[in-house]
Design a protein around this motif. Structure first.
Motif, short mmCIF file in Angstrom:
data_model
loop_
_atom_site.label_atom_id
_atom_site.label_comp_id
_atom_site.label_asym_id
_atom_site.label_seq_id
_atom_site.Cartn_x
_atom_site.Cartn_y
_atom_site.Cartn_z
N ASP A 1 -13.88 76.73 26.54
CA ASP A 1 -12.67 76.08 26.02
C ASP A 1 -12.50 76.32 24.52
N ARG A 2 -13.60 76.19 23.77
CA ARG A 2 -13.52 76.41 22.32
C ARG A 2 -13.12 77.85 22.01
N LEU A 3 -13.72 78.80 22.72
CA LEU A 3 -13.42 80.21 22.47
C LEU A 3 -12.01 80.59 22.91
N ILE A 4 -11.52 79.94 23.94
CA ILE A 4 -10.13 80.14 24.36
C ILE A 4 -9.19 79.60 23.30
N ASP A 5 -9.50 78.40 22.78
CA ASP A 5 -8.68 77.80 21.72
C ASP A 5 -8.66 78.67 20.46
N LYS A 6 -9.76 79.37 20.20
CA LYS A 6 -9.84 80.24 19.02
C LYS A 6 -9.18 81.59 19.26
N GLY A 7 -8.74 81.83 20.49
CA GLY A 7 -8.09 83.10 20.82
C GLY A 7 -9.07 84.24 21.05
N ILE A 8 -10.33 83.94 21.32
CA ILE A 8 -11.36 84.95 21.50
C ILE A 8 -11.55 85.30 22.98
N LEU A 9 -11.32 84.34 23.85
CA LEU A 9 -11.39 84.56 25.29
C LEU A 9 -10.04 84.24 25.91
N LYS A 10 -9.81 84.79 27.10
CA LYS A 10 -8.61 84.46 27.85
C LYS A 10 -9.02 84.13 29.29
N ILE A 11 -8.24 83.31 29.93
CA ILE A 11 -8.50 82.95 31.32
C ILE A 11 -7.91 84.04 32.21
N ILE A 12 -8.73 84.57 33.10
CA ILE A 12 -8.20 85.57 34.03
C ILE A 12 -8.17 85.05 35.46
N ARG A 13 -8.94 84.02 35.73
CA ARG A 13 -8.94 83.42 37.06
C ARG A 13 -9.57 82.03 36.96
N ILE A 14 -9.06 81.10 37.71
CA ILE A 14 -9.63 79.75 37.72
C ILE A 14 -10.48 79.60 38.97
N ARG A 15 -11.72 79.25 38.77
CA ARG A 15 -12.66 79.04 39.88
C ARG A 15 -12.58 77.60 40.32
N LYS A 16 -12.46 77.39 41.60
CA LYS A 16 -12.41 76.03 42.12
C LYS A 16 -13.81 75.61 42.55
N VAL A 17 -14.25 74.46 42.07
CA VAL A 17 -15.51 73.88 42.51
C VAL A 17 -15.13 72.82 43.54
N VAL A 18 -15.65 72.96 44.75
CA VAL A 18 -15.23 72.09 45.84
C VAL A 18 -16.42 71.41 46.50
#
Length: 118
Positions: A80-97
């Protein structure tokens, strides 16, 4: 100058340092660019740096917590921190079930009637 710093490779840095000694304007610009890059790196904590290196080296993002020796929640916080900093991007959301009460009943029926496919 910026292009060479960014894309030049290993020995370019040494060459630029030598050239900068003879040209004060270039030296000042060179120092400013290095300071900007170092400041950007200082904004990352050690775990963020380790995670970035692991991902770059090919570690699976879903297994990075094992590689780093941290739990999944901590890894998610770092992501989350690295996404907020623009260093990572989400490419797929994994569902924990997990199975619901109804889901467990269905599995029991599958087993009871020999329809489980494990």
């Amino acid at each position: 100058m910026r292009y060479l710093l960014r894309y030049g490779g290993g020995n370019i840095l040494e060459l630029l340092l030598k050239a900068a000694e003879e040209f004060p304007t270039i030296k000042m610009e060179f120092q400013e660019e290095i300071e900007r890059e170092l400041k950007e790196l200082e904004e990352l904590d050690d775990m963020e740096k380790q995670l970035l290196m692991a991902l770059y080296s090919g570690v699976d993002p879903l297994e990075a917590h094992e590689f780093l020796g941290i739990d999944e929640r901590e890894l998610e916080e770092i992501y989350d921190r690295l996404i907020d900093k623009g260093i990572l991007k989400i490419i797929r959301i994994r569902k924990v079930v997990d199975l619901t009460k109804n889901g467990k009943k269905i599995v029991n029926k599958l087993v009871k009637y020999g329809m489980g496919m494990l």
